[in-house]
Design a protein around this motif. Sequence first.
Motif, short mmCIF file in Angstrom:
data_model
loop_
_atom_site.label_atom_id
_atom_site.label_comp_id
_atom_site.label_asym_id
_atom_site.label_seq_id
_atom_site.Cartn_x
_atom_site.Cartn_y
_atom_site.Cartn_z
N LEU A 128 7.97 2.62 11.65
CA LEU A 128 7.21 2.73 10.41
C LEU A 128 5.72 2.68 10.71
CD1 LEU A 128 9.11 0.18 8.10
CD2 LEU A 128 9.05 2.67 7.79
N PRO A 129 4.88 3.31 9.86
CA PRO A 129 3.43 3.10 9.99
C PRO A 129 3.11 1.60 9.92
CG PRO A 129 3.90 4.85 8.42
CD PRO A 129 5.22 4.24 8.78
N ALA A 130 2.07 1.19 10.64
CA ALA A 130 1.81 -0.24 10.83
C ALA A 130 1.76 -1.05 9.53
CB ALA A 130 0.50 -0.42 11.60
N ARG A 131 1.08 -0.52 8.52
CA ARG A 131 0.93 -1.30 7.28
C ARG A 131 2.26 -1.41 6.54
NH1 ARG A 131 -2.98 -4.62 7.13
NH2 ARG A 131 -3.95 -4.22 5.12
N GLN A 132 3.05 -0.32 6.58
CA GLN A 132 4.38 -0.39 5.94
C GLN A 132 5.27 -1.39 6.68
OE1 GLN A 132 6.28 3.41 5.22
NE2 GLN A 132 4.32 4.39 4.76
N SER A 188 -1.60 -2.62 -3.11
CA SER A 188 -1.37 -1.96 -1.81
C SER A 188 -0.08 -2.45 -1.19
CB SER A 188 -2.53 -2.23 -0.86
OG SER A 188 -3.70 -1.63 -1.34
N VAL A 189 0.17 -3.75 -1.32
CA VAL A 189 1.41 -4.31 -0.77
C VAL A 189 2.62 -3.64 -1.40
CG1 VAL A 189 2.88 -6.37 -0.70
CG2 VAL A 189 0.45 -6.57 -0.16
N LYS A 190 2.58 -3.49 -2.73
CA LYS A 190 3.72 -2.88 -3.42
C LYS A 190 3.93 -1.44 -2.95
CE LYS A 190 3.24 -5.74 -7.56
NZ LYS A 190 2.67 -5.80 -8.90
N THR A 191 2.81 -0.72 -2.79
CA THR A 191 2.92 0.68 -2.34
C THR A 191 3.50 0.77 -0.93
OG1 THR A 191 0.99 1.23 -3.68
CG2 THR A 191 1.61 2.81 -1.97
N HIS A 192 2.92 -0.02 -0.01
CA HIS A 192 3.40 0.01 1.38
C HIS A 192 4.87 -0.39 1.45
CE1 HIS A 192 -0.46 0.86 3.08
NE2 HIS A 192 -1.01 -0.30 2.76
N TYR A 193 5.23 -1.41 0.69
CA TYR A 193 6.60 -1.92 0.74
C TYR A 193 7.58 -0.88 0.19
CZ TYR A 193 10.55 -5.09 0.09
OH TYR A 193 11.77 -5.67 0.15
N SER A 194 7.20 -0.28 -0.93
CA SER A 194 8.07 0.70 -1.55
C SER A 194 8.30 1.90 -0.60
CB SER A 194 7.44 1.17 -2.86
OG SER A 194 8.12 2.27 -3.37
N THR A 201 20.90 3.81 -9.15
CA THR A 201 21.63 3.77 -7.88
C THR A 201 20.67 3.53 -6.73
OG1 THR A 201 23.16 5.37 -8.82
CG2 THR A 201 23.28 5.02 -6.45
N ASP A 202 19.49 4.17 -6.82
CA ASP A 202 18.48 3.97 -5.78
C ASP A 202 18.09 2.51 -5.69
OD1 ASP A 202 18.50 6.55 -5.07
OD2 ASP A 202 16.52 7.07 -5.88
N THR A 203 17.89 1.89 -6.85
CA THR A 203 17.51 0.48 -6.87
C THR A 203 18.57 -0.38 -6.21
OG1 THR A 203 16.36 0.87 -8.95
CG2 THR A 203 16.77 -1.42 -8.34
N ARG A 204 19.84 -0.07 -6.52
CA ARG A 204 20.93 -0.86 -5.94
C ARG A 204 21.00 -0.63 -4.42
NH1 ARG A 204 25.89 0.28 -9.08
NH2 ARG A 204 26.47 1.70 -7.44
N ASN A 205 20.80 0.63 -4.02
CA ASN A 205 20.80 0.93 -2.58
C ASN A 205 19.67 0.22 -1.86
OD1 ASN A 205 23.02 2.54 -2.75
ND2 ASN A 205 21.87 4.47 -2.89
N ASP A 206 18.49 0.19 -2.52
CA ASP A 206 17.35 -0.51 -1.93
C ASP A 206 17.66 -1.99 -1.75
OD1 ASP A 206 15.98 1.82 -1.86
OD2 ASP A 206 14.61 1.36 -3.52
N GLU A 207 18.22 -2.57 -2.79
CA GLU A 207 18.56 -4.01 -2.71
C GLU A 207 19.58 -4.27 -1.62
OE1 GLU A 207 19.81 -5.00 -6.62
OE2 GLU A 207 17.77 -5.04 -7.44
N GLN A 208 20.55 -3.37 -1.53
CA GLN A 208 21.58 -3.52 -0.51
C GLN A 208 20.98 -3.42 0.89
OE1 GLN A 208 24.58 -0.48 -0.65
NE2 GLN A 208 26.02 -1.62 0.63
N LEU A 209 20.07 -2.47 1.05
CA LEU A 209 19.42 -2.30 2.35
C LEU A 209 18.63 -3.56 2.72
CD1 LEU A 209 17.70 0.71 3.86
CD2 LEU A 209 16.32 -1.33 3.61
N LEU A 218 13.15 3.68 5.23
CA LEU A 218 14.28 3.03 5.92
C LEU A 218 15.61 3.48 5.31
CD1 LEU A 218 12.89 -0.59 6.45
CD2 LEU A 218 13.28 1.17 8.18
N ARG A 219 15.60 3.63 4.00
CA ARG A 219 16.86 4.06 3.36
C ARG A 219 17.24 5.46 3.82
NH1 ARG A 219 17.74 5.91 -1.79
NH2 ARG A 219 15.68 5.30 -2.49
N GLU A 220 16.22 6.32 3.98
CA GLU A 220 16.51 7.67 4.46
C GLU A 220 17.03 7.64 5.90
OE1 GLU A 220 13.05 10.08 4.03
OE2 GLU A 220 13.57 10.66 1.97
N LYS A 221 16.44 6.77 6.71
CA LYS A 221 16.83 6.71 8.13
C LYS A 221 18.18 6.02 8.33
CE LYS A 221 12.46 6.93 10.58
NZ LYS A 221 11.58 6.27 11.55
#
Lengths: 202, 123
Positions: free
Chosen positions: A150-154, A181-187, B2-10, A193-196
Amino acid sequence: MNASVGVFAVSCTREPSTGARALQREQQLNRFLAEIERRALRIAEIALRDRDEALDLVQEAMIKLVRNYSDRDEGEWAPLFYRILQNGIRDWHRRQKVRNRVMVWFGKGTAADDDYDLTAQAPDPAGRSPETEVQTHEALRRLEDSVHELPARQREAFMLRTFEGLDVAGTATAMGCSQGSVKTHYSRAVHTLREKLGDHWS
Amino acid sequence: MTDTRNDEQLQEQAKALFDNSVEELDAATLSRLNQGRHRALEELQRPGLVTWSRWAPAGGVVAVAVVAAVLINGPGGEVTMNGAVATSDFEMLLEADSLEMLEDLEFYSLLDAVDEEADGNVG
């Protein structure tokens, strides 16, 4: 009789002496550091991919916290500690970048991430079947690789929020940025990560 | 939804794996952490700690001001770097925990020189 009762009452309500306060503060710091040090080490290790370097950085952060912020309120210690640690990690990466460039100039190659062997770092199995052990280590390896990329800040936002459990305000203090900024980086980190990891974690 | 649930699960799975790896740290590593903690706590016994912490902010501001003057004006009074570089360096120097960087100015000068060299090679 009344006078002695009065003296006793005063002695019972007196503020702790300077020595007692110092001892109390030392005990508080010891508890705080003992509670946080192992997670801090793993967070630094994931960022650096080197346990020895991570140990050095964690110790350095503990020393700086005690030296500079021991008089702060106990609730402020965690964000301050992680701010010191994250600054140390950033400085380490900058130094590493220069070192790698110098090594390339001298034709000695780079200190590649491939040198980091998670299996070698892993502890012995503890009461789990070999299959479970392998699956757990494989999942951990995938997670660490993905977080590291991940990029450093994320990466900072994700590890501080998810692994350390800091709230948004504490993470903002640790990262030296706004809560937005924290919310943006975290999101973004969670999305990436979910994609990977999606295929492996569903 | 579903995305929210997936995020929480992750997040839950990631946290569980991380916590597990923390619990499984080996004895040698735990011992080194313990030693590091006690070395840090020894800082409380150092004489002059209070004096330093009391004067550190003022000293840091003075040091940063001196460095700023040198970086902007240069030894001969000329402007030696652009605004963007100066701003990022000042932000870094002004971080309270990075005052130690003032001791590493030589290193960071090298870093800038290396960056400029690299840019020159590309262009």
